[in-house]
Design a protein around this motif. Sequence first.
Motif, PDB file in Angstrom:
ATOM      1  N   UNK A  11       0.780  -2.956  -4.480  1.00 10.36           N
ATOM      2  CA  UNK A  11       1.965  -3.356  -4.866  1.00 10.36           C
ATOM      3  C   UNK A  11       1.727  -4.744  -5.596  1.00 10.36           C
ATOM      4  N   UNK A  12       0.830  -5.659  -5.273  1.00 12.06           N
ATOM      5  CA  UNK A  12       0.589  -6.584  -5.997  1.00 12.06           C
ATOM      6  C   UNK A  12       0.409  -6.340  -7.622  1.00 12.06           C
ATOM      7  N   UNK A  13      -0.436  -5.201  -7.779  1.00 12.98           N
ATOM      8  CA  UNK A  13      -0.761  -4.631  -9.165  1.00 12.98           C
ATOM      9  C   UNK A  13       0.870  -4.505  -9.789  1.00 12.98           C
ATOM     10  N   UNK A  14       1.366  -3.793  -9.126  1.00 15.49           N
ATOM     11  CA  UNK A  14       2.615  -3.406  -9.688  1.00 15.49           C
ATOM     12  C   UNK A  14       3.596  -4.758  -9.937  1.00 15.49           C
ATOM     13  N   UNK A  15       3.676  -5.535  -9.184  1.00 14.83           N
ATOM     14  CA  UNK A  15       4.507  -6.862  -9.506  1.00 14.83           C
ATOM     15  C   UNK A  15       4.096  -7.668 -10.606  1.00 14.83           C
ATOM     16  N   UNK A  16       2.728  -7.800 -10.431  1.00 14.76           N
ATOM     17  CA  UNK A  16       2.426  -8.481 -11.824  1.00 14.76           C
ATOM     18  C   UNK A  16       2.399  -7.725 -13.167  1.00 14.76           C
ATOM     19  N   UNK A  18       4.727  -5.427 -13.890  1.00 19.47           N
ATOM     20  CA  UNK A  18       6.280  -5.207 -14.181  1.00 19.47           C
ATOM     21  C   UNK A  18       6.704  -6.740 -14.639  1.00 19.47           C
ATOM     22  N   UNK A  19       6.250  -7.658 -13.777  1.00 18.73           N
ATOM     23  CA  UNK A  19       6.732  -9.175 -14.447  1.00 18.73           C
ATOM     24  C   UNK A  19       6.406  -9.559 -15.740  1.00 18.73           C
ATOM     25  N   UNK A  20       4.925  -9.202 -16.322  1.00 23.77           N
ATOM     26  CA  UNK A  20       4.441  -9.613 -17.375  1.00 23.77           C
ATOM     27  C   UNK A  20       5.081  -8.774 -18.540  1.00 23.77           C
ATOM     28  N   UNK A  21       5.466  -7.471 -18.120  1.00 24.56           N
ATOM     29  CA  UNK A  21       6.116  -6.500 -19.183  1.00 24.56           C
ATOM     30  C   UNK A  21       7.404  -6.985 -19.378  1.00 24.56           C
ATOM     31  N   UNK A  25       8.743  -8.026 -23.144  1.00 20.40           N
ATOM     32  CA  UNK A  25       9.377  -7.242 -23.839  1.00 20.40           C
ATOM     33  C   UNK A  25      10.614  -7.764 -24.553  1.00 20.40           C
ATOM     34  N   UNK A  26      10.974  -7.176 -25.498  1.00 21.02           N
ATOM     35  CA  UNK A  26      12.172  -7.559 -26.420  1.00 21.02           C
ATOM     36  C   UNK A  26      12.923  -6.124 -26.345  1.00 21.02           C
ATOM     37  N   UNK A  36      13.355   1.939 -18.412  1.00 19.35           N
ATOM     38  CA  UNK A  36      12.674   2.997 -18.458  1.00 19.35           C
ATOM     39  C   UNK A  36      10.989   2.578 -18.744  1.00 19.35           C
ATOM     40  N   UNK A  37      10.608   1.482 -19.420  1.00 25.93           N
ATOM     41  CA  UNK A  37       9.476   0.985 -19.635  1.00 25.93           C
ATOM     42  C   UNK A  37       9.032   0.294 -18.379  1.00 25.93           C
ATOM     43  N   UNK A  38      10.034  -0.378 -17.810  1.00 27.84           N
ATOM     44  CA  UNK A  38       9.436  -0.982 -16.502  1.00 27.84           C
ATOM     45  C   UNK A  38       8.873  -0.089 -15.498  1.00 27.84           C
ATOM     46  N   UNK A  39       9.887   1.106 -15.427  1.00 26.43           N
ATOM     47  CA  UNK A  39       9.552   2.144 -14.576  1.00 26.43           C
ATOM     48  C   UNK A  39       8.149   2.649 -14.660  1.00 26.43           C
ATOM     49  N   UNK A  40       8.085   2.894 -16.132  1.00 19.97           N
ATOM     50  CA  UNK A  40       6.668   3.706 -16.308  1.00 19.97           C
ATOM     51  C   UNK A  40       5.830   2.663 -15.987  1.00 19.97           C
ATOM     52  N   UNK A  41       5.769   1.394 -16.213  1.00 28.96           N
ATOM     53  CA  UNK A  41       4.605   0.297 -15.928  1.00 28.96           C
ATOM     54  C   UNK A  41       4.562   0.329 -14.418  1.00 28.96           C
ATOM     55  N   UNK A  42       5.406   0.306 -13.657  1.00 27.01           N
ATOM     56  CA  UNK A  42       5.571   0.322 -12.267  1.00 27.01           C
ATOM     57  C   UNK A  42       4.665   1.319 -11.690  1.00 27.01           C
ATOM     58  N   UNK A  43       4.912   2.534 -11.968  1.00 25.67           N
ATOM     59  CA  UNK A  43       4.073   3.855 -11.542  1.00 25.67           C
ATOM     60  C   UNK A  43       2.785   3.714 -11.925  1.00 25.67           C
ATOM     61  N   UNK A  44       2.430   3.486 -13.076  1.00 30.94           N
ATOM     62  CA  UNK A  44       1.161   3.313 -13.718  1.00 30.94           C
ATOM     63  C   UNK A  44       0.488   2.156 -13.005  1.00 30.94           C
ATOM     64  N   UNK A  45       0.907   1.053 -12.718  1.00 31.39           N
ATOM     65  CA  UNK A  45       0.293  -0.089 -12.430  1.00 31.39           C
ATOM     66  C   UNK A  45      -0.180   0.073 -10.833  1.00 31.39           C
TER      67      UNK A  45
END
Length: 57
Positions: A11-16, A18-21, A25-26, A36-45
Motif C-alpha cells: 500500500x505504501x508503494x502504491x501510494x507513493x 501513484x502520487x508521483x505519477x 503526468x501531463x 488508466x495510467x494511474x491504475x496500471x501504476x497502482x497495480x504494478x506498484x
Amino acid sequence: MGLGKHLINGIVSLAISVAVTVAAADDDDGPWVLHEVALAVAVSAFLSGFFTSYFAE
C-alpha cells in the motif's frame, strides 16, 4: 513478519508511485488517459511492494 506487514508495504508503494505519477503526468503528453495510467501504476506498484517485502523476508 505477517501478511499485514506485506500488505502495508504494498500500500505504501502504491501510494507513493501513484502520487508521483499523477504529479508528473501531463494530460496532453500522449495518447493515454491519466486514470488508466494511474491504475496500471497502482497495480504494478502494489504487487512490487508486496512481493519485494514477502520474498525479502
